[in-house]
Design an enzyme around this catalytic site. Structure first.
Site, PDB file in Angstrom:
ATOM      1  N   ASN A   1       7.188  -0.967   2.283  1.00 34.09           N
ATOM      2  CA  ASN A   1       6.620  -2.181   1.666  1.00 34.09           C
ATOM      3  C   ASN A   1       6.858  -2.265   0.156  1.00 34.09           C
ATOM      4  O   ASN A   1       7.122  -3.330  -0.378  1.00 34.09           O
ATOM      5  CB  ASN A   1       5.133  -2.308   1.994  1.00 34.09           C
ATOM      6  CG  ASN A   1       4.325  -1.152   1.480  1.00 34.09           C
ATOM      7  OD1 ASN A   1       4.842  -0.055   1.277  1.00 34.09           O
ATOM      8  ND2 ASN A   1       3.055  -1.377   1.252  1.00 34.09           N
TER       9      ASN A   1
ATOM     10  N   GLU B   1      -1.970   8.506   1.626  1.00 34.63           N
ATOM     11  CA  GLU B   1      -2.577   7.209   1.381  1.00 34.63           C
ATOM     12  C   GLU B   1      -2.240   6.370   2.603  1.00 34.63           C
ATOM     13  O   GLU B   1      -1.066   6.075   2.850  1.00 34.63           O
ATOM     14  CB  GLU B   1      -1.965   6.622   0.110  1.00 34.63           C
ATOM     15  CG  GLU B   1      -2.673   5.423  -0.378  1.00 34.63           C
ATOM     16  CD  GLU B   1      -1.720   4.567  -1.171  1.00 34.63           C
ATOM     17  OE1 GLU B   1      -0.908   5.100  -1.937  1.00 34.63           O
ATOM     18  OE2 GLU B   1      -1.776   3.360  -0.983  1.00 34.63           O
TER      19      GLU B   1
ATOM     20  N   CYS C   1      -0.821  -2.032   1.110  1.00 36.67           N
ATOM     21  CA  CYS C   1      -2.024  -1.400   1.678  1.00 36.67           C
ATOM     22  C   CYS C   1      -3.284  -1.861   0.969  1.00 36.67           C
ATOM     23  O   CYS C   1      -4.376  -1.739   1.491  1.00 36.67           O
ATOM     24  CB  CYS C   1      -1.891   0.112   1.618  1.00 36.67           C
ATOM     25  SG  CYS C   1      -1.551   0.689  -0.039  1.00 36.67           S
TER      26      CYS C   1
ATOM     27  N   GLU D   1      -4.039  10.669  -5.673  1.00 35.17           N
ATOM     28  CA  GLU D   1      -2.932  10.849  -6.616  1.00 35.17           C
ATOM     29  C   GLU D   1      -3.252   9.993  -7.830  1.00 35.17           C
ATOM     30  O   GLU D   1      -4.254   9.300  -7.869  1.00 35.17           O
ATOM     31  CB  GLU D   1      -1.597  10.515  -5.941  1.00 35.17           C
ATOM     32  CG  GLU D   1      -1.316  11.486  -4.784  1.00 35.17           C
ATOM     33  CD  GLU D   1       0.083  11.403  -4.188  1.00 35.17           C
ATOM     34  OE1 GLU D   1       1.010  10.969  -4.870  1.00 35.17           O
ATOM     35  OE2 GLU D   1       0.232  11.779  -3.014  1.00 35.17           O
TER      36      GLU D   1
END
Ligand code: 6OD
Length: 469
Positions: free
Chosen positions: A145, A242, A276, A445
């Site tokens: 993405n 993630e 996301c 992160e």
């Protein structure tokens, strides 16, 4: 034909696979698919380079990061073209977000690492201090993405912390990664520090399972995350994940409605909803519910549709449009496939869509869709809004729109999400922790949190000589 990049060289090995242009659906080019031998070669190259790279002073590695940033600047237009060819993203977004963030990632982590102090503690005649060692070889599994943004987001801290890497971009989007391989070679980066293998999820699986890989960083779906977790469990490899989201947006009646609508248009529809962090569940306070729905739907109609990444992903998104109807939703706008009357009709487009009227327990409201779509529901009280937002298996990001500063802090602190934006969306300070709770991931992160993940501390405790009496 796109090739792997191993030990500083292009490697044309493995059978070929097609890459489709999402705008037309046509095969645009081909790439080599990594087989077990290619994966092994890449991991070996990374291992061979690991010792010397780790031994460099951090200031020197930070210097390399700055040179890579300059290399990206020099190839800016090529990277933009490659990213658009693979994804069909809008030019403006690619020029202002995707590629600039690659430059920013290298520069930011160079600074953060170079300035980071070590810990030291003095207690009762002993001195304890920590040194941080790199993990070794890190597998970097990158989604389709935001291919360049997310690759560099992981690569920069992994490298500056002293690791070597094997990167596996998505089979849909290897183009900008291939340009990056040329940038590494042109910069003279020591061979084997960055290696890139191309292919499907099966190549990623071989990579994460390889005994020469010490850690895995991954952004993508929760299903793939759990599969990776199972694969690396028996070697107890560190992972940073993630994963998916079903992000909520809360619109309070005291907000600036124009800003809330424009902000929600961005948070729902940016990148065709394929981020996301995008909002898929909007909750609007009763007095402004009708107006908000009408205006959001009208803005959605004005948007230029953006292609989904693949025919398969388009089918998935369309299946949720059908599900919404079968679960009894009222479709305020969209819900179908746009027609253009040109080459785009064979591409992977879907209409920007807004629905309402579904229960919180509907599959539509519980599962991540990852398309240009949201459900809008109403709430009465602040407490109810918080419960609705938190009533999800996911917890990556949340957005709230309010003119009341006390409420902003109060609500933000009660939301079960790794990231909360107030009166804005997706503004990033790269020094801050980034990641999700619940099914949205493990670890953080960003800033020093990235450096912590990509290294391990050794605590050294030394008895200090007592001065003679
Ligand atoms: O902006 C970032 O740093 C980031 N990690 C974005 C992730 C987006 C996921 O789709």
């Amino acid at each position: 034909m796109l090739t792997h990049f191993i030990g500083g060289q292009p490697v044309a090995a493995g059978k070929s696979f097609p890459i489709h242009d999402p705008v037309t659906g046509a095969v645009a080019r081909h790439a080599h698919e990594a087989d077990p031998e290619v994966v092994d070669r890449a991991v070996r190259a990374a291992r061979e380079a690991a010792r010397d790279w780790a031994a460099l002073p951090v200031a020197e590695r930070a210097g390399w990061m700055r040179r890579l940033a300059e290399g990206i600047e020099a190839r800016f237009d090529d990277l933009v073209a490659a990213e658009i060819a693979d994804t069909g993203k809008p030019l403006d977004q690619t020029r202002t977000l995707d590629i600039p963030r690659g430059i920013a990632n290298f520069r930011a982590f160079a600074e953060i690492a170079a300035q980071r102090p070590d810990d030291a503690f003095h207690l009762s005649g002993v001195l304890s201090y920590t040194v941080r060692r790199p993990l070794g070889v890190v597998a970097v599994i990158v989604p389709w993405n935001l291919p360049f943004l997310l690759m560099t987001w992981k690569l920069a801290p992994a490298l500056v912390a002293g690791n070597t890497v094997v990167v596996k971009p998505s089979e849909h989007t290897p183009g900008s990664t291939a340009v990056f391989a040329e940038i590494c070679a042109d910069a003279g980066l020591p061979p084997g520090v960055v290696n890139i293998i191309l292919g499907y999820g099966s190549a990623g699986q071989l990579l994460v399972e390889h005994p020469g890989v010490d850690a895995v960083t991954f952004t993508g779906s929760t299903a793939t995350g759990t599969a990776i977790m199972n694969s690396v469990a028996d070697r107890v490899k560190p992972i940073s994940f993630e994963l998916g989201g079903k992000n909520a947006g809360l619109i309070f009646e005291d907000c600036d409605l124009n800003r809330a609508i424009e902000g929600s248009v961005k948070s729902v529809f940016t990148n065709g909803g394929q981020v996301c962090l995008c909002t898929e569940r909007l909750y609007v306070q009763r007095p402004i519910f009708e107006e908000f729905c009408a205006r959001l739907a009208s803005r959605a109609q004005e948007l230029e549709p953006q292609p989904m990444i693949s025919a398969e992903h388009r089918e998935k998104v369309l299946s949720y449009y059908a599900l919404a109807r079968s679960e009894g939703a009222k479709v305020l706008t969209g819900g179908s496939v746009p027609t253009f009357g040109d080459h785009r009709d064979s591409g992977y487009f879907v209409e920007p869509t807004v629905v309402t009227g579904l229960s919180e327990w509907s599959r539509f409201n519980r599962e991540e869709i990852f398309g240009p779509v949201c459900h809008v529901a109403l709430f009465d009280s602040e407490a109810e809004a918080i419960d609705l937002a938190n009533g999800s298996d996911y917890g990556l990001a949340a957005t709230l729109w309010t003119g009341n500063l006390d409420r902003a802090h109060r609500v933000a602190q009660r939301l079960e999400a790794g990231l909360v934006w107030v009166n804005t969306w997706y503004q990033r300070d790269l020094r801050t922790p980034f990641g999700g709770v619940k099914l949205s991931g493990i670890g953080r992160e960003g800033g020093t949190q990235s450096l912590d993940f990509y290294s391990e501390p050794t605590t050294i405790t030394i008895k200090l000589e007592q001065p003679d009496a």
